[in-house]
Structure formats: structure tokens, C-alpha cells
Motif scaffolding. Structure first.
Motif, PDB file in Angstrom:
ATOM      1  N   GLN A  38      47.360  40.183 -64.832  1.00 39.61           N
ATOM      2  CA  GLN A  38      47.114  41.393 -64.053  1.00 39.61           C
ATOM      3  C   GLN A  38      47.508  41.174 -62.597  1.00 39.61           C
ATOM      4  O   GLN A  38      47.116  40.192 -61.982  1.00 39.61           O
TER       5      GLN A  38
ATOM      6  N   ASP B 221      47.698  41.182 -72.908  1.00 37.41           N
ATOM      7  CA  ASP B 221      47.358  42.292 -72.019  1.00 37.41           C
ATOM      8  C   ASP B 221      48.099  42.089 -70.701  1.00 37.41           C
ATOM      9  O   ASP B 221      47.803  41.150 -69.956  1.00 37.41           O
TER      10      ASP B 221
ATOM     11  N   SER C 249      49.168  43.940 -67.053  1.00 36.94           N
ATOM     12  CA  SER C 249      48.832  45.052 -66.172  1.00 36.94           C
ATOM     13  C   SER C 249      49.414  44.817 -64.791  1.00 36.94           C
ATOM     14  O   SER C 249      49.145  43.784 -64.165  1.00 36.94           O
TER      15      SER C 249
ATOM     16  N   TYR D  89      49.856  47.990 -69.175  1.00 38.06           N
ATOM     17  CA  TYR D  89      49.406  48.945 -68.163  1.00 38.06           C
ATOM     18  C   TYR D  89      50.305  48.822 -66.926  1.00 38.06           C
ATOM     19  O   TYR D  89      50.402  47.754 -66.322  1.00 38.06           O
TER      20      TYR D  89
END
Length: 539
Positions: A258, A281, A283, A306
Motif C-alpha cells: 500500500q 492486495d 493499493s 485499489y
């Protein structure tokens, strides 16, 4: 003095197991706090003591397992009084303590060991240590933690920052002790540049979880990550450029990245070695990533992107085995503005249960033949203004939740949607797509088995079509939010099955639905529970 007297008088029974004290304003502690006669206390929380300059002598509580200390605004030093030292006689402190947490200690500068302890550790059974937002704490942390499994150090900006020049022992040397090397399993560091040396040691062989936040170095990932590492989280490492040349440990199961926009994502060769990866994941990261091969990870079950600004496509992957996609359960694409395509043909994900596409403004086509995704339960499509149609051949037959928002060009197809066949659909959520709503209601596309209908943020919507809602004979809950122009409910009324009606942010409709006096009241009077703004009406 009054607060101290009150707290002194509230001395509890010695059989007490859990004690929490908040916002104590006295300058010293009552005599009973920390007394070893409280032999059953296992959990203690102390927070918001604004006038105490030291901590109470809780180290001699024989059964204490969890200790949480927060917002001690005047404490500058923690020393002998904390351990419960009585003159020169010292019984082993904190003999059962397993969890210790310090948070929001704005003036705390030093943490001293207990005096006269010899070779005995101050915290012989401590498994979890958390230090959060202690901006002045510089060093002298416990140097012997034989059972420590989890360490979190968050926003302690000067901790060991100048350890070498000031004569303190760098904690990287402490980590090299045999006990910690064998015990530490979970390490989280955020905003503590002085602890970067922890990441340079090869000794953390038992580490299974590592989280690094707010690091400015370009090489905060060293090539000797633990061969047992299962979870890696990188957050706000704005200068991080690359992964180690030899890639990541093959044991890795979860990877979260992230706000690492300069980071070059793993090469295809590195990805192919992550045969245990289950969760990925990304982001606001990896700006150079333009295409992602779905089929490269054989056990991947959750993929969530994301704000990956330059991602253009998802593909199966060159030389990838379609069988690698059989584990994929969750696929989320959220605000990827340059995404234009999914893999050509049907998406070979037979066990996909949750699929979300949101804010992909250049996307024109969703995957073909979505009716073949028989495991799909939740489907959300939002903010894809250029998609005109999808689900030729029908919607996934076992959908339970279907959400649509911001799809201006989408035209539901009576021929292909096959909504009446969706006998499992329980919730339909539609927002900001007035033409879609009009078609859905007019053509009665929703299945009669629907339980919950949510309609929100329809700027121009003035009335609801009658038959499109009236035929929902199993509808139990209707929610209407943010429809500022909406005035009229269906002339035919609402389904008799309704048990809950929620109306919020719809000023015209809310006024017309006032109990007994509103023009629309007769249409909703039969509903057992009605919520209009802050007003709740139980019939």
C-alpha cells in the motif's frame, strides 16, 4: 486529593480478576493499587492519568497476564517503581505477564530495567509487546525477552535513532540473542527509522509476519527474509524501488502493498516461485504495473487492486495453467482508471464467489458468459460509465447480492439478464443509475424472491413505478436514501410482505410520509417498522 481519596475508598475485593481505571486525576496512586494481595488480577488497563509522574507498582501482581497503559501524559521515566521493588529485596517481576501495551505516552523518554535483577529477565513470559505513539522514547528497551512472539513499534520516531553515537546498545544486537531469534514470529514497524537495523539481521529465522510502514530507504527489504515468512505488508514506503533480487520466500501466503508507488512489482520469474500465495492486495502502488497475469499463482484465492493507476489489463498469463485459477474466490478492481480489458473469453474462475469492479472509467467490457460463474454470490459493478451491456446468456444463477452504481450507459437486457431465474438473490442495491432502475422496475426484472431492495442517490427520480416493486411478494426491507427529488411511492402501494421501510435524505418524500398527515402515509401504514430520518414508527 479528592480523586485519590475516592479511589482509595473504592478498594476492591482481592478476588478481582480484571481492573480498568480511566481518567484518574490524582498525583499519586492509592495504596492498594499493585498490592500483591490481589493475587487473581489477570487483566489491567490504566489510561488517561494526567497528573501522575510514575507508574504504579504492578510488577508484583502474581497472576497478571495482560497490562495496557495508555495516555499517561506526565510520565517521563519508567523504572524501579513499575517493577514493585521493595528496598533491596526483589521478587521476580511480571512473572506471568504475556501481553504489554504502551500507547499515547507523549513525554515518556526512558525505560529502565529493574535494579538488582542479575541474569533474570524482567518479563520472563512476555509474548506480545506493543509501543505506539511514544514520540520521545529513545532507548533502553528490555534486552532479554525469551518468549516474545509479537512486536509492534508504531510512531516512536526517535527510538534508537542515535543509539550508536550516544552509547546505547542498538536493538539489532539484542535481536541476535538466541532466545529472540527462536521466538519472534510477528514484527510490525511504522515510523521508527532507528529500528531499520532490525531488518538487516539474518537472525529472525522464526519470523512469519512482517509489516513495514513509513520507511524512506530504497532497500528496506533485505535479501535474507525469513524462510518461514507467511505474511508481508509494506505501507507508505515511498522510496522503496524493488524487491530483493532473489525474490520473496516461497512460504509467503499473504502480500499487502500500500502506497509504495515507486516499487517495481515482482518479475514473472519471482511470481512463479510464490506457489503458496493465497492473498494479494495492491493499493496505490507499483505505478509501472500495466498488465497482470491472473494464472501465475496456483493457490491464489483473493486478488484485490485499489487505485493501480497504470494497470491496463488482466490476462491469464503466458504459459500459465488455467487450473491455477480454480482457487480464486475474491476479485476486486477498485479505481483502476486505465483498465480496459479482462481476459478474452469466459473468466476461467469456477469458484469465484465475490467480484467487484468499481471506478474503472475506461473499461468497456466485463468478462464474457458470466452465467458460467455458478459459484458467484456477490457482484458489484460501479463507476464504469462506458459499459453498455453485460451478462449475455444470463446473470450468474446463484447470486445472492447484486449491486449497481454509476453505470450511465448500461441497458439491462430483458433477454439476457434472466433475473427471474435468480432464485437465490436476496439483496439488490442500485445507486445513481436511474435509467437502469427504470428498466428494472418497468420490465419487472427483479425476482419475486428478493428480500432487500436498496435505492439511493437518484438525483432526478420523482416517482417509483408501481408494478416493478409490487410484484416482489417476498420483499421484507426497502431502503431509500439520498433521492432528493423523489415524491411519490407506487400508486399500487408497496408489497404486503414488507416489514421494514427506511427513508433518509429524501426531503420531499419524508414530508409526504409523515405519520397520519402525509399524502403517502396510507401506502405505508401497514408496514410494522418505518424509519423516516431520525423518526422511528412502530405499527
Amino acid at each position: 486529593m479528592k480523586e485519590k481519596h475516592v479511589l482509595e475508598s473504592l478498594q476492591p475485593c482481592v478476588n478481582l480478576v480484571e481492573l480498568t481505571i480511566r481518567s484518574y486525576g490524582g498525583t499519586s496512586y492509592p495504596n492498594w493499587l499493585g498490592d500483591s494481595s490481589f493475587s487473581n488480577i489477570k487483566v489491567m488497563g490504566l489510561s488517561g492519568f494526567s497528573n501522575c509522574w510514575s507508574l504504579p507498582p504492578v510488577g508484583q501482581l502474581p497472576a497478571l497476564k495482560e497490562l495496557y497503559i495508555e495516555e499517561m501524559k506526565s510520565v517521563m521515566s519508567i523504572g524501579a517503581e513499575f517493577y514493585g521493588v521493595n528496598g533491596t529485596c526483589l521478587i521476580q517481576p511480571f512473572r506471568c505477564l504475556e501481553k504489554l501495551r504502551f500507547e499515547e505516552m507523549p513525554e515518556w523518554e526512558e525505560w529502565l530495567p529493574s535494579p538488582g535483577r542479575g541474569q533474570c529477565p524482567d518479563f520472563p513470559r512476555l509474548e506480545e509487546l506493543v509501543l505506539q505513539n511514544c514520540p520521545k522514547l529513545r532507548g533502553n528497551l528490555p534486552d532479554h525477552l525469551p518468549c516474545l512472539k509479537k512486536l509492534e513499534v508504531l510512531d516512536c520516531g526517535v527510538l534508537y535513532e542515535r543509539a550508536t553515537t550516544s552509547g546505547w546498545i542498538p536493538w539489532s544486537l539484542i535481536v541476535n540473542t538466541e532466545s529472540l531469534r527462536q521466538s519472534l514470529q510477528d514484527l510490525q514497524i511504522r515510523g521508527c527509522p532507528g529500528l531499520s537495523s532490525l531488518l538487516e539481521t539474518e537472525s529472525l529465522s522464526s519470523l512469519s509476519g512482517l509489516e513495514i510502514q513509513i520507511f524512506s530507504r530504497t532497500d528496506c527489504l533485505q535479501p535474507h527474509l525469513s524462510s518461514r515468512l507467511q505474511k508481508l505488508t509494506l505501507r507508505n514506503c515511498g522510496s522503496l524501488l524493488s524487491f530483493p533480487r532473489n525474490g520473496l520466500p516461497t512460504t509467503l501466503k499473504s502480500l499487502y502493498i500500500q502506497f509504495c508507488r515507486r516499487l517495481e512489482f515482482l518479475s514473472h520469474e519471482m511470481m512463479a516461485k510464490l506457489t503458496s500465495l493465497q492473498t494479494l492486495d495492491l493499493s496505490n502502488s507499483c505505478d509501472s504495473l500495466r498488465s497482470f497475469p491472473l494464472g501465475v499463482f496456483p493457490k491464489l484465492s483473493s486478488l484485490q487492486f485499489y487505485v493501480i493507476k497504470n494497470l491496463e489489463s488482466l490476462s491469464i498469463g503466458e504459459g500459465a495453467d488455467v487450473e491455477n485459477l480454480t482457487h480464486l474466490d475474491t476479485l476486486t478492481m477498485y479505481y483502476c482508471p486505465n483498465l480496459v480489458s479482462f481476459p478474452h473469453g469466459v473468466l476461467p474462475t469456477p469458484n469465484l464467489a465475490r467480484f467487484t469492479v468499481n471506478g474503472c472509467e475506461n473499461l468497456k467490457l466485463l468478462p464474457d458468459r458470466m452465467h458460467t460463474l455458478t459459484a458467484l454470490r456477490d457482484l458489484w459493478i460501479s463507476g464504469i460509465p462506458n459499459v453498455e451491456s453485460f451478462a449475455e446468456g444470463g446473470l450468474p444463477p446463484n447470486l445472492q447480492l447484486f449491486g449497481i452504481s454509476g453505470c450511465e450507459k448500461l441497458r439491462p437486457s430483458v433477454e439476457y439478464w434472466g433475473s427471474q431465474r435468480l432464485v437465490s438473490l436476496r439483496t439488490f442495491d442500485i445507486s445513481g443509475s436511474e435509467d437502469v432502475l427504470e428498466t428494472v422496475l418497468k420490465e419487472q426484472l427483479l425476482p419475486t424472491t428478493l428480500h432487500t431492495l436498496r435505492i439511493s442517490y437518484m438525483k432526478s427520480l420523482k416517482s417509483l413505478e408501481g408494478k416493478g416493486i409490487q410484484h416482489l411478494t417476498s420483499l421484507q426491507e426497502l431502503q431509500i436514501y439520498g433521492c432528493y427529488s423523489l415524491k411519490f411511492l407506487p400508486k399500487e402501494g408497496l408489497p404486503a410482505s414488507l416489514s421494514c421501510l427506511h427513508i433518509y435524505g429524501c426531503p420531499s418524500l419524508m414530508k409526504r410520509c409523515q405519520e397520519k398527515t402525509g399524502e403517502e402515509w396510507s401506502k405505508i401504514a401497514h408496514i410494522p417498522c418505518i424509519e423516516i430520518g431520525d423518526q422511528v414508527i412502530i405499527n
